[in-house]
Enzyme design. Structure first.
Site, mmCIF file in Angstrom:
data_model
loop_
_atom_site.group_PDB
_atom_site.id
_atom_site.type_symbol
_atom_site.label_atom_id
_atom_site.label_comp_id
_atom_site.label_asym_id
_atom_site.label_seq_id
_atom_site.Cartn_x
_atom_site.Cartn_y
_atom_site.Cartn_z
ATOM 1 N N GLY A 131 0.757 -1.137 0.308
ATOM 2 C CA GLY A 131 0.153 0.344 -0.049
ATOM 3 C C GLY A 131 1.007 1.682 0.206
ATOM 4 C CG ASP A 156 -0.135 0.528 -3.737
ATOM 5 O OD1 ASP A 156 -2.184 0.655 -4.110
ATOM 6 O OD2 ASP A 156 -0.629 1.742 -2.835
ATOM 7 C CE1 TYR A 172 -9.981 1.672 8.363
ATOM 8 C CE2 TYR A 172 -10.764 2.888 9.483
ATOM 9 C CZ TYR A 172 -9.435 2.257 9.059
ATOM 10 O OH TYR A 172 -8.252 2.737 9.340
HETATM 11 C C1 AKB Z 1 -10.748 6.783 8.636
HETATM 12 O O1 AKB Z 1 -11.359 8.719 8.636
HETATM 13 O O2 AKB Z 1 -10.911 6.406 8.673
HETATM 14 C C2 AKB Z 1 -9.065 6.728 9.087
HETATM 15 C C3 AKB Z 1 -8.660 6.430 10.582
HETATM 16 C C4 AKB Z 1 -9.206 6.804 11.647
HETATM 17 O O3 AKB Z 1 -8.940 5.342 10.617
HETATM 18 N N1 AKB Z 1 -8.587 8.517 8.684
#
Ligand code: AKB
Length: 319
Positions: free
Chosen positions: A10, A36, A141
């Protein structure tokens, strides 16, 4: 003593593009391999095209260059990840499993895994999140990061892999634009100020979040990776703190340099993500274990960002 051979996965991203140069300066360009999805315009070291969902190709690169350290910086971030939560989970976790398994098979000595403030959610002290907070993230995430932290700990206990990790705050850098994050506004705002354009912020003016300037983030990352193994007591991920501020505070700082700068607020779906994260995090363990101490506050960071961006845009104008 043999010098490590380091693979950055990455390397075109926000952290990767700065880390490539930082590691080349420390270890020498012959000991760093960037990788990447696409070849960058410029790279100070050798580059390998790599889609890290392809474990066979990853293993080939690790063998070819006798890789002993991997920095894994490929992920879909918080805001973009909400477009397709299942693919985000798949990509973020599958790529990490590929790295863990290839490292195990090919005796990679050390792995860096970036976690995030996105692991925090409900039932956390919003004013200052403790290292040992209950993790109940509200984004795909964040879920992928919280799970991967625990898998890091598992691979360390079960297979002895030396995995080191930081919970990065929002990273502020001038080298490249971040993409798909909730903290991205705090980079974009500097570009708009330098370009003499008005800025529309997608977060409310009082949304305080933990952030860190890129130089501090790079220093923390490499200090953690270089620390003697006996000093590493946390194998999930260390809380890491730089500076906390809100959109109105960063705006006030920019106005000291650009008094005519104009900001308006149009909060969107990212506000909810920001509201689920703490305002600051307690990094006492990082300070205690390997001597972490940030150097950039909001004023110093603003001055430095604006200087670098001015230089960058002038170079473009003269190119
Ligand atoms: C995001 O905003 O998703 C990233 C993080 C805080 O991991 N910058």
């Amino acid at each position: 003593m043999a010098i490590d051979n380091i693979l950055i996965i990455g390397s075109n991203g926000q952290v990767g593009s700065a880390l490539v140069h930082y590691l080349c300066d420390i270890y020498g360009e012959n000991h760093v391999i960037a990788s990447d999805l696409r070849e960058p315009e410029q790279c100070p070291c050798r580059f390998e095209q790599l889609d890290v969902t392809d474990a066979v190709k990853l293993a080939g690169i690790v063998r070819k260059y006798k890789i002993t350290q991997i920095y894994h910086l490929a992920a879909i971030l918080s805001a973009k990840g909400e477009n397709d939560p299942l693919s985000t989970w798949d990509l973020n976790t599958q790529t990490y499993f590929n790295i863990l398994e290839v490292s195990r098979a090919h005796h990679v000595k050390k792995i860096f895994f970036p976690s995030s403030i996105a692991v925090f959610g409900e039932h956390v002290n919003r004013e200052k999140a403790d290292q040992w907070s209950y993790l109940m993230p509200t984004t795909a995430y964040g879920l992928s990061k919280a799970a991967s932290e625990n898998w890091s700990n598992y691979y360390h206990i079960r297979y002895g892999l030396d995995i080191r990790s930081l919970r990065y705050p929002g990273i502020i850098s001038y080298q490249s634009m971040p993409g798909g994050g909730t903290t991205d506004y705090a980079v974009d705002i500097y570009h708009k100020a330098v370009l003499n354009e008005a800025f529309t912020c997608f977060l409310r003016e009082d949304s305080t979040l933990p952030m860190i300037y890129i130089d501090d983030a790079l220093r923390a990352t490499v200090n953690l990776m270089e620390a003697p193994e006996k000093q590493i007591s946390i194998r999930t991920s260390y809380n890491l703190s730089g500076v906390s501020f809100s959109p109105e505070e960063i705006t006030a700082e920019i106005l000291k340099i650009y008094p005519d700068f104009s900001v308006s607020y149009q909060p969107d779906f990212r506000q909810k993500i920001a509201d689920s994260w703490p305002k600051s995090i307690d990094d006492a363990m990082a300070r205690l274990d390997w001597g972490w101490n940030p150097e950039y506050d909001l004023t110093k960071m603003t001055k430095t960002m604006i200087e670098h961006l001015n230089e960058k845009y002038q170079l473009h104008a003269h190119a």
